[in-house]
Motif scaffolding. Structure first.
Motif, PDB file in Angstrom:
ATOM      1  N   THR A 196       0.782  -1.262  -0.069  1.00  0.00           N
ATOM      2  CA  THR A 196       0.139  -0.027  -0.081  1.00  0.00           C
ATOM      3  C   THR A 196       1.058   1.261  -0.075  1.00  0.00           C
ATOM      4  O   THR A 196       0.466   2.259  -0.733  1.00  0.00           O
ATOM      5  CB  THR A 196      -0.880   0.113   1.282  1.00  0.00           C
ATOM      6  OG1 THR A 196      -1.733  -1.047   1.149  1.00  0.00           O
ATOM      7  CG2 THR A 196      -1.942   1.145   1.004  1.00  0.00           C
ATOM      8  N   VAL A 197       1.912   1.168   0.884  1.00  0.00           N
ATOM      9  CA  VAL A 197       2.852   2.366   0.679  1.00  0.00           C
ATOM     10  C   VAL A 197       3.439   2.543  -0.426  1.00  0.00           C
ATOM     11  O   VAL A 197       3.490   3.773  -1.050  1.00  0.00           O
ATOM     12  CB  VAL A 197       3.962   2.167   2.212  1.00  0.00           C
ATOM     13  CG1 VAL A 197       4.815   3.328   2.050  1.00  0.00           C
ATOM     14  CG2 VAL A 197       3.200   2.411   3.226  1.00  0.00           C
ATOM     15  N   VAL A 198       3.826   1.624  -1.216  1.00  0.00           N
ATOM     16  CA  VAL A 198       4.611   1.573  -2.432  1.00  0.00           C
ATOM     17  C   VAL A 198       3.522   2.093  -3.532  1.00  0.00           C
ATOM     18  O   VAL A 198       4.260   3.106  -4.410  1.00  0.00           O
ATOM     19  CB  VAL A 198       5.040   0.293  -2.837  1.00  0.00           C
ATOM     20  CG1 VAL A 198       5.563   0.253  -4.376  1.00  0.00           C
ATOM     21  CG2 VAL A 198       6.171  -0.079  -1.882  1.00  0.00           C
ATOM     22  N   VAL A 199       2.317   1.648  -3.603  1.00  0.00           N
ATOM     23  CA  VAL A 199       1.456   2.282  -4.558  1.00  0.00           C
ATOM     24  C   VAL A 199       1.097   3.738  -4.191  1.00  0.00           C
ATOM     25  O   VAL A 199       1.045   4.652  -5.301  1.00  0.00           O
ATOM     26  CB  VAL A 199       0.284   1.315  -4.516  1.00  0.00           C
ATOM     27  CG1 VAL A 199      -1.006   1.983  -5.426  1.00  0.00           C
ATOM     28  CG2 VAL A 199       0.503   0.058  -5.064  1.00  0.00           C
ATOM     29  N   ILE A 200       1.147   4.174  -3.080  1.00  0.00           N
ATOM     30  CA  ILE A 200       0.662   5.367  -2.569  1.00  0.00           C
ATOM     31  C   ILE A 200       1.858   6.313  -3.064  1.00  0.00           C
ATOM     32  O   ILE A 200       1.632   7.446  -3.744  1.00  0.00           O
ATOM     33  CB  ILE A 200       0.304   5.721  -1.145  1.00  0.00           C
ATOM     34  CG1 ILE A 200      -1.022   5.249  -0.946  1.00  0.00           C
ATOM     35  CG2 ILE A 200       0.346   7.354  -0.659  1.00  0.00           C
ATOM     36  CD1 ILE A 200      -1.314   5.060   0.590  1.00  0.00           C
ATOM     37  N   PHE A 329      -5.560  -4.591  -7.165  1.00  0.00           N
ATOM     38  CA  PHE A 329      -4.545  -5.000  -6.618  1.00  0.00           C
ATOM     39  C   PHE A 329      -4.385  -4.704  -4.963  1.00  0.00           C
ATOM     40  O   PHE A 329      -4.283  -5.701  -4.231  1.00  0.00           O
ATOM     41  CB  PHE A 329      -3.134  -4.880  -7.160  1.00  0.00           C
ATOM     42  CG  PHE A 329      -1.908  -5.402  -6.572  1.00  0.00           C
ATOM     43  CD1 PHE A 329      -1.503  -6.774  -6.540  1.00  0.00           C
ATOM     44  CD2 PHE A 329      -0.982  -4.565  -5.870  1.00  0.00           C
ATOM     45  CE1 PHE A 329      -0.619  -7.107  -6.023  1.00  0.00           C
ATOM     46  CE2 PHE A 329       0.094  -5.158  -5.005  1.00  0.00           C
ATOM     47  CZ  PHE A 329       0.349  -6.289  -5.289  1.00  0.00           C
ATOM     48  N   ILE A 330      -4.413  -3.634  -4.683  1.00  0.00           N
ATOM     49  CA  ILE A 330      -4.230  -3.131  -3.224  1.00  0.00           C
ATOM     50  C   ILE A 330      -5.514  -3.581  -2.311  1.00  0.00           C
ATOM     51  O   ILE A 330      -5.408  -3.820  -1.292  1.00  0.00           O
ATOM     52  CB  ILE A 330      -4.032  -1.681  -3.286  1.00  0.00           C
ATOM     53  CG1 ILE A 330      -2.724  -1.266  -3.650  1.00  0.00           C
ATOM     54  CG2 ILE A 330      -4.063  -1.224  -1.540  1.00  0.00           C
ATOM     55  CD1 ILE A 330      -1.438  -2.053  -2.814  1.00  0.00           C
ATOM     56  N   ALA A 331      -6.659  -3.441  -2.908  1.00  0.00           N
ATOM     57  CA  ALA A 331      -7.805  -3.971  -2.285  1.00  0.00           C
ATOM     58  C   ALA A 331      -7.706  -5.626  -1.953  1.00  0.00           C
ATOM     59  O   ALA A 331      -8.027  -5.962  -0.832  1.00  0.00           O
ATOM     60  CB  ALA A 331      -9.206  -4.043  -3.391  1.00  0.00           C
TER      61      ALA A 331
END
Length: 492
Positions: A196-200, A329-331
């Motif tokens: 999640t941190v990487v995607v944000i 993906f994150i969901a």
């Protein structure tokens, strides 16, 4: 999206049952596997798995969500955890291994008497049943809100499904299975947060140091509250973290049962100290995740979920952004991480509740009339009974969920683990005996006194109690035990 999440949930569940099958194929079986895992668990596996068991679904969502309201004030408590783990390694584990305990509350019988043992065991059962069920409730609640609810499935259905799955994969192997499934679940929990941190960061076109600098400029990464009168004053947080760890880990059958499966005392000590260091790293990840979520919401103009009074609901920030804003993906990663956190909290607790009841109330291993076959049958009945109680707590709590669950859980711990802290401190650091028949009354009276003080202290003293109510509870129990001397000792 909902169908994809359900398919991934099903695949993860199959993976858990595969681990159960693999761990059950060889080695000890029956009650010896369920209660002690044959004392053959590799300590690195236990250490890594304890991270997931300690964090739970509450940490997974409440710690990142709490950054908006309380910055990084949780971090001094995490540092206090390290001091608590050191105390466990140097004081409590040597005692438990020396006495060769299966239930740690057997110590109270040896030190004070049968009523003290049952009092300690009962307070653990109450505290863990409520605290762990609320952790599991949060997992069920979020999945219901974002997955099952939109599909028209009632709240009780996912609750029943989750408890049934946990019951099935712990039913035979117990702690032997839990040690290995916790390792799997820790991995999914951490990967979900990191992903999640990487995607944000990618979405904001920003590095992690850049994100943390922005968060620091906005005040969200402040760690130390320097107001002595504040509930989250850093000194109070530090000592609260230390004693919460001593009680919620060192005096907790769930956490200690995993440690007692290690081959030797030295292995168990290495496990505990390694866990404490990993715990710091993992909590920094989750606090950084909280900062990332806030930055993403601010930059994207996202309106965060609020309650009926218009206040942002911290427990909903992570699931709302992960499921509604960051893509499929994150969901999926979030749901798997959340499910892993819920499983890792509940499976060990269900096993520990069964162990405590069997050893401290039914006296497994001490009743010569019980055959191994009879004890196996009784243990299975107790296991199913606690699973049912777990389910009742989850369903009954839903109308009362109106604040961050991490605060509710620590409040429960402060009132229920305080008597345990007082009993063990008295037993370990004094040579006095007590009148065993008074111990249950003392253990009830102390939390009542603390509750009255916490309720009225802002008016009476201009002071608001935080997690340090646990220390006061333990101190009052200790002082009352000093007065409960046996008649012979009193007259001498």
């Amino acid at each position: 999206m909902e169908l994809t999440i359900l398919m991934c949930f099903a695949a993860y569940t199959v993976l858990l049952f595969l681990v159960m099958w693999l761990t059950g194929r060889r080695g000890v079986k029956g009650n010896e596997a369920f209660f002690r895992a044959g004392r053959k668990s590799p300590w690195p596996v236990v250490a890594y798995g304890m991270i997931g068991a300690s964090l739970s679904g509450v940490t997974f969502m409440s710690v990142p969500g709490d950054v908006l309201a309380n910055k990084w004030f949780y971090m001094p408590m995490v540092l206090g955890y390290v001091l608590g783990y050191a105390t466990i390694a140097l004081v409590l584990l040597p005692l438990y291994y020396k006495l060769n305990l299966t239930s740690i509350y057997t110590y109270l019988e040896q030190r004070f008497g049968i009523r003290s043992e049952k009092t300690g065991a009962l307070f653990f059962i109450i505290s863990r049943l409520l605290g762990s069920a609320l952790r599991m409730y949060l997992v069920v609640y979020v999945l219901y809100e974002f997955v099952f609810g939109p599909m028209g499935i009632p709240f009780w259905v996912p609750a029943v499904v989750f408890i049934a799955i946990i019951l099935l994969y712990t039913f035979t192997g117990g702690i032997k299975t839990v040690v290995w499934t916790d390792m799997l679940q820790t991995t999914f929990l951490i990967l979900a947060a990191v992903a999640t941190v990487v995607v944000i960061l990618k979405g904001l076109d920003m590095s992690l140091p850049g994100l943390l600098k922005i968060s620091a400029d906005q005040g969200y990464t402040e760690m130390f509250n320097t107001d002595p009168m504040a509930p989250k004053f850093w000194v109070k947080q530090l000592f609260a973290g230390m004693f919460i760890t001593i009680t919620m880990t060192g005096l907790d059958q769930d956490m200690m049962q995993k440690n007692l499966t290690c081959k030797t005392l030295r292995d168990a000590q290495k496990n505990v100290m390694t866990s404490s260091m990993l715990f710091i790293v993992v909590n920094i990840i989750f606090l950084s995740l909280g900062a990332a979520l806030i930055a993403y919401a601010n930059e994207s103009g996202i309106v965060l979920p609020v309650d009926a009074d218009g206040h942002v609901v911290g427990d909903k920030i992570f699931p709302f952004i992960a499921i509604k804003e960051l893509g499929g993906f994150i969901a999926v990663a979030f749901v798997l991480g959340l499910v892993a956190a819920g499983y890792s909290s509940a499976d060990g607790t269900l096993t520990a509740l069964t162990t405590t009841f069997c050893y401290d109330f039914l006296k497994f291993g001490q009743n010569n009339q019980n055959t191994q076959k009879k004890e196996l049958r009784i243990r299975r009945m107790v296991h199913v009974g606690f699973a049912f109680l777990y389910l009742l707590v989850i369903i009954a709590f839903r109308p009362f969920h109106d604040q961050s669950l991490i605060n509710i859980i620590f409040d429960i711990a402060g009132f229920t683990y305080g008597p345990l802290l007082g009993l063990y401190t008295f037993g370990l650091f004094t040579k006095r005996n007590v009148n065993d028949r008074w111990v249950p009354y003392i253990a009830v009276l102390s939390p009542i006194i603390c509750y009255i003080l916490k309720l009225n202290s802002p008016t009476w003293f201009g002071y608001t109690f935080g997690f340090e109510i646990l220390l006061l509870n333990g101190l009052i129990t200790f002082l009352l035990l000093l007065l409960a001397r046996p008649k012979k000792e009193h007259l001498s």
